[in-house]
Every structure is written in structure tokens, then in C-alpha cells.
Design an enzyme around this catalytic site. Sequence first.
Site, PDB file in Angstrom:
ATOM      1  N   ASP A   1     -33.226  52.264  41.749  1.00 44.67           N
ATOM      2  CA  ASP A   1     -32.231  52.780  40.805  1.00 44.67           C
ATOM      3  C   ASP A   1     -32.767  53.016  39.401  1.00 44.67           C
ATOM      4  O   ASP A   1     -32.019  52.977  38.427  1.00 44.67           O
ATOM      5  CB  ASP A   1     -31.061  51.789  40.745  1.00 44.67           C
ATOM      6  CG  ASP A   1     -31.532  50.361  40.494  1.00 44.67           C
ATOM      7  OD1 ASP A   1     -32.658  50.191  39.982  1.00 44.67           O
ATOM      8  OD2 ASP A   1     -30.782  49.417  40.787  1.00 44.67           O
TER       9      ASP A   1
ATOM     10  N   GLU B   1     -33.719  51.113  49.585  1.00 47.40           N
ATOM     11  CA  GLU B   1     -32.803  50.237  48.834  1.00 47.40           C
ATOM     12  C   GLU B   1     -31.548  51.023  48.423  1.00 47.40           C
ATOM     13  O   GLU B   1     -31.125  51.040  47.264  1.00 47.40           O
ATOM     14  CB  GLU B   1     -33.467  49.594  47.617  1.00 47.40           C
ATOM     15  CG  GLU B   1     -32.757  48.344  47.134  1.00 47.40           C
ATOM     16  CD  GLU B   1     -33.428  47.697  45.915  1.00 47.40           C
ATOM     17  OE1 GLU B   1     -33.175  48.147  44.785  1.00 47.40           O
ATOM     18  OE2 GLU B   1     -34.195  46.746  46.118  1.00 47.40           O
TER      19      GLU B   1
ATOM     20  N   GLU C   1     -28.600  51.859  35.840  1.00 46.54           N
ATOM     21  CA  GLU C   1     -28.988  51.777  37.259  1.00 46.54           C
ATOM     22  C   GLU C   1     -27.838  52.060  38.218  1.00 46.54           C
ATOM     23  O   GLU C   1     -28.036  52.655  39.278  1.00 46.54           O
ATOM     24  CB  GLU C   1     -29.592  50.404  37.555  1.00 46.54           C
ATOM     25  CG  GLU C   1     -30.947  50.140  36.900  1.00 46.54           C
ATOM     26  CD  GLU C   1     -30.869  49.688  35.444  1.00 46.54           C
ATOM     27  OE1 GLU C   1     -29.742  49.528  34.919  1.00 46.54           O
ATOM     28  OE2 GLU C   1     -31.943  49.511  34.824  1.00 46.54           O
TER      29      GLU C   1
ATOM     30  N   HIS D   1     -34.431  41.208  31.062  1.00 49.63           N
ATOM     31  CA  HIS D   1     -34.843  42.523  30.551  1.00 49.63           C
ATOM     32  C   HIS D   1     -33.779  43.612  30.663  1.00 49.63           C
ATOM     33  O   HIS D   1     -34.009  44.743  30.255  1.00 49.63           O
ATOM     34  CB  HIS D   1     -36.090  43.021  31.287  1.00 49.63           C
ATOM     35  CG  HIS D   1     -35.794  43.507  32.678  1.00 49.63           C
ATOM     36  ND1 HIS D   1     -35.690  42.668  33.750  1.00 49.63           N
ATOM     37  CD2 HIS D   1     -35.541  44.749  33.152  1.00 49.63           C
ATOM     38  CE1 HIS D   1     -35.399  43.377  34.838  1.00 49.63           C
ATOM     39  NE2 HIS D   1     -35.291  44.639  34.497  1.00 49.63           N
TER      40      HIS D   1
ATOM     41  N   ARG E   1     -30.965  46.268  30.089  1.00 48.96           N
ATOM     42  CA  ARG E   1     -30.530  46.950  28.862  1.00 48.96           C
ATOM     43  C   ARG E   1     -29.195  46.415  28.343  1.00 48.96           C
ATOM     44  O   ARG E   1     -28.999  46.276  27.143  1.00 48.96           O
ATOM     45  CB  ARG E   1     -30.420  48.462  29.109  1.00 48.96           C
ATOM     46  CG  ARG E   1     -31.725  49.213  28.944  1.00 48.96           C
ATOM     47  CD  ARG E   1     -31.570  50.669  29.359  1.00 48.96           C
ATOM     48  NE  ARG E   1     -32.548  51.553  28.742  1.00 48.96           N
ATOM     49  CZ  ARG E   1     -33.828  51.622  29.077  1.00 48.96           C
ATOM     50  NH1 ARG E   1     -34.307  50.840  30.013  1.00 48.96           N
ATOM     51  NH2 ARG E   1     -34.638  52.471  28.470  1.00 48.96           N
TER      52      ARG E   1
ATOM     53  N   HIS F   1     -40.979  40.519  29.230  1.00 48.00           N
ATOM     54  CA  HIS F   1     -41.025  41.933  29.636  1.00 48.00           C
ATOM     55  C   HIS F   1     -41.448  42.767  28.426  1.00 48.00           C
ATOM     56  O   HIS F   1     -40.998  42.489  27.304  1.00 48.00           O
ATOM     57  CB  HIS F   1     -39.626  42.333  30.122  1.00 48.00           C
ATOM     58  CG  HIS F   1     -39.577  43.684  30.763  1.00 48.00           C
ATOM     59  ND1 HIS F   1     -39.663  44.848  30.032  1.00 48.00           N
ATOM     60  CD2 HIS F   1     -39.465  44.059  32.052  1.00 48.00           C
ATOM     61  CE1 HIS F   1     -39.596  45.882  30.859  1.00 48.00           C
ATOM     62  NE2 HIS F   1     -39.477  45.424  32.099  1.00 48.00           N
TER      63      HIS F   1
HETATM   64  C1  UD1 Z   1     -37.026  49.801  33.730  1.00 51.25           C
HETATM   65  C2  UD1 Z   1     -35.846  50.274  34.581  1.00 51.25           C
HETATM   66  C3  UD1 Z   1     -35.046  49.075  35.119  1.00 51.25           C
HETATM   67  C4  UD1 Z   1     -35.973  48.108  35.835  1.00 51.25           C
HETATM   68  C5  UD1 Z   1     -37.129  47.735  34.942  1.00 51.25           C
HETATM   69  C6  UD1 Z   1     -38.093  46.905  35.722  1.00 51.25           C
HETATM   70  C7  UD1 Z   1     -34.762  52.361  33.896  1.00 51.25           C
HETATM   71  C8  UD1 Z   1     -33.768  52.989  33.002  1.00 51.25           C
HETATM   72  N1  UD1 Z   1     -34.932  51.049  33.723  1.00 51.25           N
HETATM   73  O1  UD1 Z   1     -36.523  49.154  32.578  1.00 51.25           O
HETATM   74  O2  UD1 Z   1     -34.069  49.543  36.028  1.00 51.25           O
HETATM   75  O3  UD1 Z   1     -35.225  46.958  36.155  1.00 51.25           O
HETATM   76  O4  UD1 Z   1     -37.815  48.913  34.505  1.00 51.25           O
HETATM   77  O5  UD1 Z   1     -38.968  46.202  34.910  1.00 51.25           O
HETATM   78  O6  UD1 Z   1     -35.392  53.029  34.681  1.00 51.25           O
HETATM   79  N2  UD1 Z   1     -43.222  49.035  28.363  1.00 51.25           N
HETATM   80  C9  UD1 Z   1     -44.568  48.914  28.153  1.00 51.25           C
HETATM   81  N3  UD1 Z   1     -45.389  48.785  29.232  1.00 51.25           N
HETATM   82  C10 UD1 Z   1     -44.932  48.783  30.511  1.00 51.25           C
HETATM   83  C11 UD1 Z   1     -43.551  48.894  30.717  1.00 51.25           C
HETATM   84  C12 UD1 Z   1     -42.712  49.038  29.635  1.00 51.25           C
HETATM   85  O7  UD1 Z   1     -45.032  48.915  27.026  1.00 51.25           O
HETATM   86  O8  UD1 Z   1     -45.738  48.652  31.448  1.00 51.25           O
HETATM   87  C13 UD1 Z   1     -42.332  49.164  27.190  1.00 51.25           C
HETATM   88  C14 UD1 Z   1     -42.421  50.534  26.507  1.00 51.25           C
HETATM   89  O9  UD1 Z   1     -42.216  50.387  25.150  1.00 51.25           O
HETATM   90  C15 UD1 Z   1     -41.231  51.272  27.123  1.00 51.25           C
HETATM   91  C16 UD1 Z   1     -40.218  50.144  27.205  1.00 51.25           C
HETATM   92  O10 UD1 Z   1     -40.972  48.997  27.605  1.00 51.25           O
HETATM   93  O11 UD1 Z   1     -40.803  52.336  26.310  1.00 51.25           O
HETATM   94  C17 UD1 Z   1     -39.067  50.362  28.146  1.00 51.25           C
HETATM   95  O12 UD1 Z   1     -39.489  50.775  29.442  1.00 51.25           O
HETATM   96  P1  UD1 Z   1     -38.430  51.512  30.398  1.00 51.25           P
HETATM   97  O13 UD1 Z   1     -39.105  51.856  31.686  1.00 51.25           O
HETATM   98  O14 UD1 Z   1     -37.764  52.617  29.658  1.00 51.25           O
HETATM   99  O15 UD1 Z   1     -37.321  50.446  30.639  1.00 51.25           O
HETATM  100  P2  UD1 Z   1     -37.369  48.988  31.240  1.00 51.25           P
HETATM  101  O16 UD1 Z   1     -36.575  48.144  30.316  1.00 51.25           O
HETATM  102  O17 UD1 Z   1     -38.758  48.608  31.531  1.00 51.25           O
HETATM  103  N1  UDP Z   2     -42.491  40.052  38.469  1.00 49.11           N
HETATM  104  C1  UDP Z   2     -43.858  39.944  38.249  1.00 49.11           C
HETATM  105  N2  UDP Z   2     -44.269  39.363  37.073  1.00 49.11           N
HETATM  106  C2  UDP Z   2     -43.412  38.908  36.140  1.00 49.11           C
HETATM  107  C3  UDP Z   2     -42.021  39.052  36.368  1.00 49.11           C
HETATM  108  C4  UDP Z   2     -41.593  39.640  37.538  1.00 49.11           C
HETATM  109  O1  UDP Z   2     -44.670  40.328  39.083  1.00 49.11           O
HETATM  110  O2  UDP Z   2     -43.872  38.400  35.102  1.00 49.11           O
HETATM  111  C5  UDP Z   2     -42.035  40.689  39.736  1.00 49.11           C
HETATM  112  C6  UDP Z   2     -40.985  39.921  40.515  1.00 49.11           C
HETATM  113  O3  UDP Z   2     -41.585  39.008  41.427  1.00 49.11           O
HETATM  114  C7  UDP Z   2     -40.211  41.015  41.229  1.00 49.11           C
HETATM  115  C8  UDP Z   2     -40.314  42.198  40.270  1.00 49.11           C
HETATM  116  O4  UDP Z   2     -41.381  41.895  39.379  1.00 49.11           O
HETATM  117  O5  UDP Z   2     -40.825  41.371  42.446  1.00 49.11           O
HETATM  118  C9  UDP Z   2     -39.030  42.379  39.538  1.00 49.11           C
HETATM  119  O6  UDP Z   2     -39.225  43.275  38.510  1.00 49.11           O
HETATM  120  P1  UDP Z   2     -38.237  43.366  37.270  1.00 49.11           P
HETATM  121  O7  UDP Z   2     -37.561  42.068  37.067  1.00 49.11           O
HETATM  122  O8  UDP Z   2     -39.046  43.914  36.133  1.00 49.11           O
HETATM  123  O9  UDP Z   2     -37.226  44.511  37.695  1.00 49.11           O
HETATM  124  P2  UDP Z   2     -35.876  44.550  38.559  1.00 49.11           P
HETATM  125  O10 UDP Z   2     -36.126  43.932  39.885  1.00 49.11           O
HETATM  126  O11 UDP Z   2     -34.810  43.874  37.760  1.00 49.11           O
HETATM  127  O12 UDP Z   2     -35.584  46.021  38.648  1.00 49.11           O
END
Ligand code: UD1
Ligand code: UDP
Length: 374
Positions: free
Chosen positions: A94, A116, A130, A206, A208, A239
Amino acid sequence: MNIWVIIGTRPEAIKMAPVIKSLQNEGVDVTVCLTGQHRELLDQVIRAFSLPVHYDLNIMSPGQKLEDITTRVITNLCNFFSNEKIDAVLVHGDTTTTLASAISAYYYKIPIGHVEAGLRTYDKYRPFPEEINRRLVDAIGDFLYAPTQRAKENLLSEHIEEEKILVTGNTGIDALLFIAEMQYNFEEEELETIGKKHRLIVVTAHRRENFGKPMDEIFMAVAELVSRNKDIEVLIPIHPNPNVLASAEKYLINRERIHLSSPLEYIPFVHILKKSYMILTDSGGIQEEAPSLGKPVLVLRDVTERPEAIEAGTAILVGPHYDRILETAQRLLDDSTFYKSMANKINPYGDGKSAPRIAKHLIERLKVKTRSKE
Ligand code: UD1
Ligand code: UDP
């Protein structure tokens, strides 16, 4: 057969790794395309599972907005889709990558498989965005892989044709069980020693909709819990979304028995979960993993699309609320009968064999489609 698997974030990569391997085991030439919505988090998982990468759109920017991700993914993918003959595109879950990839495939009339499928809260802003991402993808998907019977019922209640749906279990449990059963030695001294002298609580947040005050309450509750209980320590992998660090810095810096860390790589993270006493999280994936490891989980959200563990009694919704978090976590620390009632090893989300089911089904359906065209 030319099947594309598109992944953008950490959880998509973890949950699609078993699907990619299963398709390869069936002899399919899978094309793996990263959107790069996440960069470091995604690359960690690609390395952990030695996944092949054929294309990388590399779209991440610091503090990216939803519209940035959506437009960049659609523009880039449509370029590929207009030039290649593709039999199916597989997306997961999602995220914004999921939605933008599915829409791009739809524009080029490429069949869409949604892994999923069918998770719902029926609350359009929780989780945001999501809930709407997954509803839209299910509406345009052709093969809907529902992890649980409940997810299938959600799809049926939306008048989605039953023949599109297969209940498979969650592929995240395939990945988890594979990694959890491995013998593993921590490379970092801090991870090796953590949880040996004190009961370990793992915390992640993490979402939003938790940014700002809700996340402040979560971290204040964690700080208070640690100062009240000298026999616990907490590990919080932060995160990389900058909103998370903004709250964590206010309440959790330089405190005894509170370890803030960078996001852990998946393999050490699973082994940290294994040695934890309990988990506090707003993560979707971790809610699914905790019961398979027999760990009680307090869900830092008011609604969840994963009610199965709550019904089975291994998870409790405490929301991002200071009093409820503190009170419930304290009870789990003090009341061993209550703790034991929650610490059951059960697998409501999958039996570890979900990915081969998806691979076989998809290949069979695509063969039928080809035959009917001949
Ligand atoms: C995203 C997904 C969320 C998922 C989460 C898993 C959307 C809208 N959100 O949220 O559903 O649960 O990923 O973790 O798709 N950033 C880094 N390095 C990374 C990843 C993120 O620097 O490897 C920082 C960047 O500043 C980026 C910000 O995090 O702009 C937000 O990343 P984004 O993918 O937009 O949203 P998440 O909160 O990570
Ligand atoms: N995870 C990881 N390292 C971390 C935190 C989470 O590898 O420090 C793994 C966790 O085991 C799970 C996945 O990341 O499999 C979940 O990702 P996240 O919580 O970012 O996203 P969501 O599942 O909420 O979309």
C-alpha cells in the site's frame, strides 16, 4: 514470460524477496525494478536477500512529498511500459510506489498482480495514505493475493470478483521464518549484549498520522516506562523520515537504558526481535512478525488493518496515547499471567509458504491467458 516486480520501500522488498525467488525457482525470468522511493532502507534489503536489480528509478529526495513520489514513478515507468512487452506487473502492499506502479501498468493494459491485497481499516486517513493506495490498487488489480481469509472477505464485500482472489498467507512470514531459523551472530557488540542484563523492549514508529503530538506521546511514554523500571532497556531504531527523529530527540536523547540507533538491517533486526520481551510499534510488518515469534505487541495506533493478532490475543491496540501505552506496558512487565496469555507463538498471517503459492498461481493464470489468445 516477462514478469516485472516493482518495489520501492523496505517492507515491499522484504515481502517480495520470497516471491522473486519463487518465480525464479519456477523458471521465470523476473525483471526487478526499484523505484528507489526509499534509498538506504531498500538497498539494505536488496543486499540481505541478494536480489537481482534490473532497473532503478532512483527517485528518492529528502523530505519528499506524496505527489513527488507519485509523479516521478508514473513518468518513469510509463516510459518503460510504452516500449516493452510485459506479461504482468507485480506490486506489493500500500505504498505510493505500489499505487503509482499499478496505475502505470493499467495505462498500458498490463495485467496487475497485487500481493497483500484486501487489507482495510475503512478509515480513509488511517493509515494515510496507505488505506486509499491499497483500495485503488485492488480496484484495478487482476490477481489479488489476499494474506488472510479476512482480507478476502473485505474484497468480496467490495464486489470484487471471487475468481481474481487467492488466499495465500503473507509472504513477510516466509521471509521471517527463513531468517529467524538461521543461526546468527551479531557483528556489533552493542546488539550482542543488549537484552542480556535487562528485559528488552523494541520500539518503532513511523506512520505519517503519528507525526507530531502522537509521536511525542509515544516517546514520552517510553521515557517514563524506562525511568520507572530499572530492569528494562529499550532499543529504538529510528526510521529515516526526519519527522521521527524530530520527536525522538525531544524525549529520548542521552538517557540511561534507551538505545537510539539507525534502522537495523533486516537480519539482525529479526534476531533482536527474537530476544525481545515485548514490542511497541505502529509498523504493519512488525505487527505480523511479532505473533510468529511469540512476542506480545502493543500497537501504537487507534485502528489496524491487521485484526487477526488482536483477536488471537497476542496484540493490543493502545493507540499513540501516553496513559494507555504506559499502563498496558507496565502490566505486561508486572503480571506474568497476563504476559503469558499474550506471548503465544501463533501464525495468523501465514505459514511461511505463501510465495510459492503466488508464483504457481500467477504462472498458471498467465498461461491460460496466453492460450485463450492463441
Ligand atoms: C513509506 C510508506 C509507508 C511504509 C514505509 C515503510 C508511503 C506514502 N509511505 O513511508 O507506507 O510503511 O515507507 O518504511 O509510501 N528516507 C531516507 N532514506 C530511506 C528512506 C526514507 O532518507 O531509505 C527519508 C527521506 O527523507 C524521505 C523520507 O524518509 O523523503 C520519507 O520517505 P517516504 O518513502 O516518503 O515515506 P516513509 O515515511 O518512509
Ligand atoms: N525492519 C528492519 N529494521 C528495522 C525496523 C524494521 O529490518 O530497524 C523490518 C521489519 O522486520 C519488517 C519491516 O522492516 O519486516 C517493516 O517495515 P516498516 O515498519 O518500515 O514498514 P511497514 O511494515 O509499516 O509498512
